[in-house]
Design an enzyme around this catalytic site. Structure first.
Site, mmCIF file in Angstrom:
data_model
loop_
_atom_site.group_PDB
_atom_site.id
_atom_site.type_symbol
_atom_site.label_atom_id
_atom_site.label_comp_id
_atom_site.label_asym_id
_atom_site.label_seq_id
_atom_site.Cartn_x
_atom_site.Cartn_y
_atom_site.Cartn_z
ATOM 1 N N ASP A 295 0.804 -1.223 0.000
ATOM 2 C CA ASP A 295 0.000 0.000 0.000
ATOM 3 C C ASP A 295 0.835 1.269 0.000
ATOM 4 O O ASP A 295 0.303 2.371 -0.144
ATOM 5 C CB ASP A 295 -0.969 0.005 1.184
ATOM 6 C CG ASP A 295 -0.276 -0.059 2.542
ATOM 7 O OD1 ASP A 295 0.956 0.173 2.599
ATOM 8 O OD2 ASP A 295 -0.949 -0.341 3.542
ATOM 9 N N ARG B 147 11.372 13.816 4.432
ATOM 10 C CA ARG B 147 12.810 13.796 4.648
ATOM 11 C C ARG B 147 13.526 14.568 3.549
ATOM 12 O O ARG B 147 13.010 14.724 2.443
ATOM 13 C CB ARG B 147 13.328 12.367 4.756
ATOM 14 C CG ARG B 147 13.052 11.472 3.563
ATOM 15 C CD ARG B 147 13.523 10.058 3.831
ATOM 16 N NE ARG B 147 13.428 9.212 2.647
ATOM 17 C CZ ARG B 147 13.872 7.958 2.586
ATOM 18 N NH1 ARG B 147 14.458 7.414 3.645
ATOM 19 N NH2 ARG B 147 13.756 7.259 1.482
ATOM 20 N N ASP C 40 21.235 -0.679 -2.263
ATOM 21 C CA ASP C 40 20.193 0.323 -2.495
ATOM 22 C C ASP C 40 19.931 1.166 -1.255
ATOM 23 O O ASP C 40 19.092 2.068 -1.281
ATOM 24 C CB ASP C 40 18.893 -0.343 -2.971
ATOM 25 C CG ASP C 40 18.414 -1.417 -2.018
ATOM 26 O OD1 ASP C 40 19.106 -2.436 -1.904
ATOM 27 O OD2 ASP C 40 17.349 -1.236 -1.391
ATOM 28 N N ASN C 41 20.653 0.892 -0.168
ATOM 29 C CA ASN C 41 20.513 1.682 1.053
ATOM 30 C C ASN C 41 21.791 2.439 1.395
ATOM 31 O O ASN C 41 21.982 2.844 2.547
ATOM 32 C CB ASN C 41 20.136 0.776 2.233
ATOM 33 C CG ASN C 41 18.717 0.263 2.143
ATOM 34 O OD1 ASN C 41 17.880 0.866 1.486
ATOM 35 N ND2 ASN C 41 18.444 -0.842 2.800
ATOM 36 N N ASP D 19 17.715 5.723 4.827
ATOM 37 C CA ASP D 19 16.789 4.604 4.977
ATOM 38 C C ASP D 19 16.874 3.972 6.362
ATOM 39 O O ASP D 19 17.420 2.884 6.544
ATOM 40 C CB ASP D 19 17.003 3.557 3.885
ATOM 41 C CG ASP D 19 16.501 4.034 2.531
ATOM 42 O OD1 ASP D 19 15.725 5.002 2.503
ATOM 43 O OD2 ASP D 19 16.882 3.447 1.513
#
Length: 448
Positions: A62, A120, A197-198, A207
Site C-alpha cells: 500500500d 525527509r 540500495d541503502n 533509509d
C-alpha cells in the site's frame, strides 16, 4: 495533499544487491519525491515523502507507513545530525489519521496501527543501486547520462570534461563512505540492512529501518531479525560490507571507463581512508593524541576484549573513562564504571579485576595530561545521549495514545548529545531489563 506550482512528484527506480545477492529492479515503494529546492547558497535539497501511498514500485503493497516506523526515522535522523554523523534530515512528522495494517514480524499476526508520513530531506536520494540497475540492463547510454547529471549537479569540484571524471567521482564516493563508516563506529550505530540500495552516493546515513544502537558491546550484534542467522550487517562487519558494496558500484561504472585500474584504486583509497580515520577516531575516544605503536594497539584491542567479557555499555563506558584521573590507585574506580555494566556483580569479580588492571595501563599511558582537558576532549566525541531503541519505543507508545510530550522531550535531549542536561539522567541510562527482549526495543524487522 496540494501540489505547489511546478511540482512533479515521482518515485525513483533503482536496483540493488540485497544480503549479498543481486535483487534486480527495486524502487521507491513508499517514497515520493516532491521536488528540489535550491537555497540561497546554491545547495540542492530534495524533499521526499515517506509513507504517503502506493508508487509504481510498491510491488502490491500500500506504500503507506505507520507511526512506529515514521517516528523512528524522525528521531534517529535528527539525532544523527546532532551527533555530527552525515545523514538525511527529517523536516516533519505528520499523522494521517488512518489505520494501516502491518505484520510487524511477518509471523502471521497483522494488526492495525496509526499511519504517519515523514518528509525527509537530502541533496538527493541517489544510492549505489541507482547506477547498478542501468548497468545490469546493459543500458550504458542511460548510465552515462545519469553519471554526467550527478556530477554536474552534485560534484562542483570535479571537472565534468576530464577523462578521469568517473574515476574521480568514484574516489569521492569511496572517501565519503569510509568517513561515514568511521562515524557509525564512533557512536555505536548499526544500520541493520546495508544493501547497495541503502547506501547514499553522498556518504549520508539513509533509509532508517531496523537500525539499533550498540548497547552491550558485541561486534556480532544486529538489530535486524531478518539478519539474525547470517549477521551479515552486524556492527563489526559494517566497514567491510561498505567496501563490498562499493566494489559492486565500481563494477557498475566500469563500462564508462577505459581502464578499471582507477576504480580499483578507489577501493584501495576506501581502505586507506577508513584505516587512518578509524585510528584517529579510536585515539580520540581514548583521549589520546594518536595511537602510537604496538602498545597502543594492544591497549585498544584488550579493551574491546574486556568489554566482551561482561555486558558493557559501549557509549557509557567511554563517558566513564573520561572521568578516570591520570594518577591514583585504580581500585576505587570500580564504582565509577557501574553505570556502564549491565550486571553490577561483574565489577566485584574477575571482570572487575581485569578492568582495574587495564585502567592501570591506561593511566600510565595518559601520563600527566591534564584531566579536565582530556575529559572535555573525550566527551566531545563520546555521546552521552543516543536514540536507544527502548527510548524510541516509549515515545512511540505514548504518541500512539495521542501524547507527544515524550517525543518532544526525547528530541530536545538528543539535540545536545554530548552535554549533560539537568533532569535528563534517564535518557542516558543503559537499557533496562524489561526492554531486553521486548519488540521494538531489541528485535526489529525490515518493516520497522
Amino acid at each position: 495533499n496540494a501540489l505547489a506550482t511546478g511540482m512533479r512528484p515521482y518515485a525513483a527506480c533503482y536496483g540493488g544487491h540485497q544480503f549479498g545477492h543481486w535483487a534486480g529492479q527495486l524502487g521507491d515503494g513508499r517514497a515520493i519525491t516532491l521536488g528540489e529546492f535550491v537555497d540561497r547558497s546554491g545547495r540542492i535539497h530534495e524533499f521526499q515523502l515517506k509513507g504517503a501511498g502506493p508508487t509504481p514500485y510498491s510491488r502490491g503493497a500500500d506504500g503507506r507507513a505507520v507511526l512506529r516506523s515514521s517516528l523512528r526515522e524522525f528521531i534517529c535522523s535528527e539525532a544523527m545530525h546532532a551527533l555530527g554523523v552525515p545523514t538525511t534530515r527529517a523536516l516533519s512528522l505528520v499523522s494521517t489519521g488512518e489505520q494501516v495494517v502491518r505484520d510487524m514480524f511477518y509471523d502471521g499476526h497483522p494488526a492495525p496501527e496509526p499511519g504517519a508520513i515523514v518528509c525527509r530531506v537530502a541533496p538527493s536520494f541517489l544510492r549505489l543501486g541507482s547506477y547498478e540497475l542501468p548497468a545490469a540492463r546493459g543500458d550504458h547510454d542511460l548510465l552515462r547520462r545519469m553519471v554526467q547529471y550527478t556530477i554536474s549537479e552534485h560534484e562542483p569540484t570535479i571537472d565534468a570534461q576530464s577523462p578521469e571524471t568517473v574515476s574521480q567521482w568514484f574516489d569521492a564516493v569511496c572517501r565519503r563512505t569510509a568517513a561515514l563508516m568511521v562515524e557509525w563506529t564512533r557512536v555505536g550505530f548499526v544500520h541493520g540492512v546495508m544493501n547497495t540500495d541503502n547506501l547514499s552516493i553522498h556518504g549520508l546515513t539513509i533509509d532508517y529501518g531496523p537500525y539499533g544502537w550498540l548497547e552491550p558491546y558485541d561486534p556480532n550484534w544486529t538489530p535486524n531479525t531478518t539478519d539474525a542467522q547470517m549477521r551479515r550487517y552486524c556492527f563489526g562487519r559494517q566497514p567491510g560490507i561498505a567496501q563490498w558494496n562499493l566494489s559492486r558500484f565500481g563494477g557498475a561504472l566500469a563500462p564508462l571507463v577505459d581502464n578499471t585500474e582507477a576504480l580499483e584504486a578507489g577501493l584501495e583509497t576506501y581502505a586507506q581512508v577508513y584505516e587512518a580515520s578509524a585510528r584517529k577516531m579510536y585515539a580520540d575516544k581514548l583521549g589520546l593524541a594518536a595511537l602510537e605503536g604496538a602498545e597502543d594497539e594492544a591497549l585498544l584491542s584488550d579493551l574491546f576484549k574486556l568489554m566482551q567479557q561482561a555486558e558493557t555499555d559501549y557509549c557509557l563506558f567511554f563517558r566513564c573513562l573520561a572521568e578516570v584521573p591520570a594518577e591514583g590507585a585504580p581500585d576505587p574506580l570500580r564504582a565509577l564504571f557501574e553505570p556502564a555494566y549491565y550486571r553490577a556483580d561483574d565489577l566485584r569479580g574477575p571482570v572487575g579485576d581485569a578492568l582495574l588492571a587495564w585502567l592501570a595501563r591506561y593511566q600510565a599511558r595518559i601520563g600527566n595530561h591534564p584531566s579536565e582537558q582530556r575529559r572535555e576532549a573525550m566527551n566531545a566525541v563520546n555521546p552521552l545521549y543516543v536514540p536507544r531503541n527502548y527510548l524510541a519505543q516509549q515515545a512511540i507508545e505514548a504518541a500512539e495514545q495521542g501524547d507527544l510530550s515524550e517525543l518532544e522531550r526525547l528530541c530536545t535531549v538528543l539535540s545536545q548529545p554530548y552535554s549533560a542536561q539537568p533532569g535528563a539522567a534517564r535518557y542516558a541510562a543503559r537499557r533496562p531489563d524489561w526492554a531486553r527482549h521486548r519488540p521494538g526495543c531489541a528485535a526489529l524487522s525490515c518493516s520497522s
